[in-house]
Design a protein around this motif. Structure first.
Motif, PDB file in Angstrom:
ATOM      1  N   ILE A 114      39.431  43.666  49.891  1.00 35.58           N
ATOM      2  CA  ILE A 114      39.373  44.179  48.549  1.00 35.58           C
ATOM      3  C   ILE A 114      38.423  45.468  48.767  1.00 35.58           C
ATOM      4  CG2 ILE A 114      37.776  42.845  47.560  1.00 35.58           C
ATOM      5  CD1 ILE A 114      39.577  43.380  45.062  1.00 35.58           C
ATOM      6  N   ASP A 115      37.520  45.412  49.787  1.00 38.28           N
ATOM      7  CA  ASP A 115      36.312  46.266  49.779  1.00 38.28           C
ATOM      8  C   ASP A 115      36.528  47.346  51.032  1.00 38.28           C
ATOM      9  OD1 ASP A 115      36.080  44.435  51.872  1.00 38.28           O
ATOM     10  OD2 ASP A 115      33.853  44.160  51.825  1.00 38.28           O
ATOM     11  N   GLN A 170      41.921  51.270  48.635  1.00 33.72           N
ATOM     12  CA  GLN A 170      41.013  51.466  47.443  1.00 33.72           C
ATOM     13  C   GLN A 170      41.886  51.671  45.899  1.00 33.72           C
ATOM     14  OE1 GLN A 170      38.491  54.995  47.885  1.00 33.72           O
ATOM     15  NE2 GLN A 170      37.610  54.008  49.721  1.00 33.72           N
ATOM     16  N   PHE A 171      43.025  52.472  46.458  1.00 35.56           N
ATOM     17  CA  PHE A 171      44.150  52.428  45.161  1.00 35.56           C
ATOM     18  C   PHE A 171      44.593  51.007  44.854  1.00 35.56           C
ATOM     19  CE2 PHE A 171      45.485  56.751  46.663  1.00 35.56           C
ATOM     20  CZ  PHE A 171      44.463  57.260  46.269  1.00 35.56           C
ATOM     21  N   ILE A 172      44.855  50.196  45.822  1.00 31.81           N
ATOM     22  CA  ILE A 172      45.243  48.836  45.276  1.00 31.81           C
ATOM     23  C   ILE A 172      44.168  48.075  44.774  1.00 31.81           C
ATOM     24  CG2 ILE A 172      46.046  46.784  46.653  1.00 31.81           C
ATOM     25  CD1 ILE A 172      47.414  48.539  48.689  1.00 31.81           C
ATOM     26  N   GLY A 225      44.852  40.111  45.008  1.00 27.70           N
ATOM     27  CA  GLY A 225      44.438  39.640  43.651  1.00 27.70           C
ATOM     28  C   GLY A 225      43.500  38.209  44.045  1.00 27.70           C
ATOM     29  N   LEU A 226      44.278  37.632  45.131  1.00 26.91           N
ATOM     30  CA  LEU A 226      43.787  36.082  45.482  1.00 26.91           C
ATOM     31  C   LEU A 226      42.277  36.309  45.620  1.00 26.91           C
ATOM     32  CD1 LEU A 226      46.566  35.137  47.573  1.00 26.91           C
ATOM     33  CD2 LEU A 226      46.243  34.541  45.072  1.00 26.91           C
ATOM     34  N   GLN A 227      41.867  37.247  46.374  1.00 27.37           N
ATOM     35  CA  GLN A 227      40.501  37.383  46.828  1.00 27.37           C
ATOM     36  C   GLN A 227      39.642  37.360  45.476  1.00 27.37           C
ATOM     37  OE1 GLN A 227      39.723  40.755  49.513  1.00 27.37           O
ATOM     38  NE2 GLN A 227      41.800  40.816  50.115  1.00 27.37           N
ATOM     39  N   LEU A 228      40.032  37.813  44.505  1.00 28.37           N
ATOM     40  CA  LEU A 228      39.206  37.888  43.217  1.00 28.37           C
ATOM     41  C   LEU A 228      39.046  36.303  42.616  1.00 28.37           C
ATOM     42  CD1 LEU A 228      39.877  41.135  41.322  1.00 28.37           C
ATOM     43  CD2 LEU A 228      38.005  40.617  42.967  1.00 28.37           C
ATOM     44  N   GLU A 229      40.030  35.665  42.999  1.00 30.64           N
ATOM     45  CA  GLU A 229      39.979  34.064  42.398  1.00 30.64           C
ATOM     46  C   GLU A 229      39.358  33.269  43.192  1.00 30.64           C
ATOM     47  OE1 GLU A 229      44.197  33.034  42.258  1.00 30.64           O
ATOM     48  OE2 GLU A 229      44.907  34.896  41.183  1.00 30.64           O
ATOM     49  N   GLU A 230      38.835  33.638  44.751  1.00 30.80           N
ATOM     50  CA  GLU A 230      38.173  32.792  45.457  1.00 30.80           C
ATOM     51  C   GLU A 230      36.701  32.389  45.021  1.00 30.80           C
ATOM     52  OE1 GLU A 230      38.542  34.727  49.303  1.00 30.80           O
ATOM     53  OE2 GLU A 230      40.499  33.687  49.555  1.00 30.80           O
ATOM     54  N   ARG A 272      41.587  45.225  40.206  1.00 33.28           N
ATOM     55  CA  ARG A 272      40.588  45.147  39.266  1.00 33.28           C
ATOM     56  C   ARG A 272      41.014  45.616  37.713  1.00 33.28           C
ATOM     57  NH1 ARG A 272      36.879  47.306  44.105  1.00 33.28           N
ATOM     58  NH2 ARG A 272      35.894  45.057  44.456  1.00 33.28           N
ATOM     59  N   LYS A 273      42.074  46.307  37.647  1.00 36.31           N
ATOM     60  CA  LYS A 273      42.697  46.734  36.429  1.00 36.31           C
ATOM     61  C   LYS A 273      41.824  48.028  36.020  1.00 36.31           C
ATOM     62  CE  LYS A 273      44.646  42.636  34.449  1.00 36.31           C
ATOM     63  NZ  LYS A 273      44.541  41.657  35.779  1.00 36.31           N
TER      64      LYS A 273
END
Length: 360
Positions: free
Chosen positions: A221-222, A229-231, A355-360, A236-237
């Protein structure tokens, strides 16, 4: 303990990787063979390695995988308990050091620093992986008497091309400023291809060459690459903010299609013959990639915005411009490979997995 890929990876990731294991490849040729992969913790290598392990799980292919990595910690984050499998071995070392491990039947050299961050901050290390690193890989393949050695090159070997056409074929070659350190990656890839051809000629080796276009998919994600970055923005909405008019036209290819193409070239490609990897359905400008990212999730109500108002106007191409970074993949298509994932589908898969990375 069950160390199957299906029970280890998240279902989203597993289904994505599984498409590689189901692709149009002569898989039986890899049965009871050993495959050696450099850059084992990398983006492409992960898909190739997991696809091979899935084939073992489902079809008892008995393919052994050896992955060269620089960091055991990174490999552990990437593969987790899969490192406990009997058919999967990690070798901890830099590719720029001589390679001393058991022989392999197939060799894939995918180790490379492909980010602009490294071109600026570690240009010496970047070119070294493609010079010394490739030399070490070829020496290892020679000692192993490998059936095939695949060098993962890049579209960047073409440089700035003026061919009067709207795409680049394998026979084109353009200008690269050899005295600019920022070309450490492009020049290194050119040299690695030449070195591979030298070994093929002098030692009778089978050396295959792949030139991927811009590979996209579920990166970190970084990740600093523009498409990543677009993804990340969509995950991150957030609205996507372009700091230019986004006129650069490029060939993009989803990671699963790229992984399948690499295996196809390794098995069926002609010796010392480069193959472009590209999806004609994903030949878009940076601006249109951003639009596709926003459009793939209309329910979020995201927008494409511009930092400078003058960039809002749709760009117009000029006949004086260089040939865009659009790759002609007809040579690869003739082997029986065709891309399966269009841009919208690839973006949707990427957002789902990142998106799974934000759930970790």
């Amino acid at each position: 303990m069950d160390y199957s890929v299906k029970n280890h990876l998240h279902p989203y990731v597993y289904q994505d990787v599984k498409t590689v294991s189901e692709s149009n490849i002569d898989w039986p040729r890899l049965n009871n063979k050993t495959v050696f992969v450099t850059g084992g913790s990398g983006f492409i290598a992960f898909y190739i390695i997991c696809a091979l392990l899935i084939r073992n799980d489902i079809y008892n292919s008995n393919t052994r995988v050896i992955a060269l990595v620089r960091s055991y910690e990174n490999a552990q984050k990437k593969y987790g308990e899969l490192l406990n499998r009997d058919d999967f071995e990690i070798v901890l070392q830099d590719v720029c050091n001589p390679i001393c491990c058991e022989r392999a039947d197939f060799v894939i050299h995918a180790a490379s620093q492909a980010s602009a961050y490294y071109f600026e901050n570690d240009p010496a290390g970047t070119i070294d992986a493609n010079l010394t690193g490739t030399s070490n890989v070829l020496e290892y393949a020679k000692r192993s008497k490998a059936e095939s050695t695949l060098i993962v090159s890049s579209l960047k070997v073409y440089g700035t091309v003026f061919n009067g056409r709207d795409k680049i074929s394998e026979d084109d070659i353009g200008y690269i400023d050899i005295d600019n350190y920022k070309n450490c990656y492009a020049q290194g890839k050119r040299a690695s291809e030449t070195l591979g051809c030298c070994y093929a000629k002098q030692y009778g080796m089978n050396v295959k060459i792949a030139r991927p276009s811009y590979i996209y998919g579920p990166a970190k994600i970084d990740d600093d690459r523009v498409w990543a970055q677009f993804i990340a923005n969509v995950v991150r909405k957030q609205d996507i903010l372009l700091k230019s008019n986004g006129a650069a036209l490029r060939s993009f290819c989803y990671v699963t299609d790229t992984a399948a193409a690499l295996l196809k070239i390794m098995l069926d490609g002609e010796n010392m013959t480069p193959y472009n990897i590209a999806n004609p359905k994903s030949d878009v400008t940076i601006r249109d990639f951003a639009k596709a990212a926003v459009g793939a999730f209309e329910e979020l109500g995201l927008k494409l915005r511009f930092a400078n108002k003058e960039d809002e106007k749709e760009p117009v191409s000029s006949p004086m411009q260089s040939t865009p970074e659009i790759l002609d993949a007809q040579r690869l298509n003739s082997l029986g490979w065709n891309a399966q994932v269009d841009l919208t589908e690839g973006i949707k898969r990427s957002v789902k997995i990142v998106g799974l990375q934000l759930e970790e």
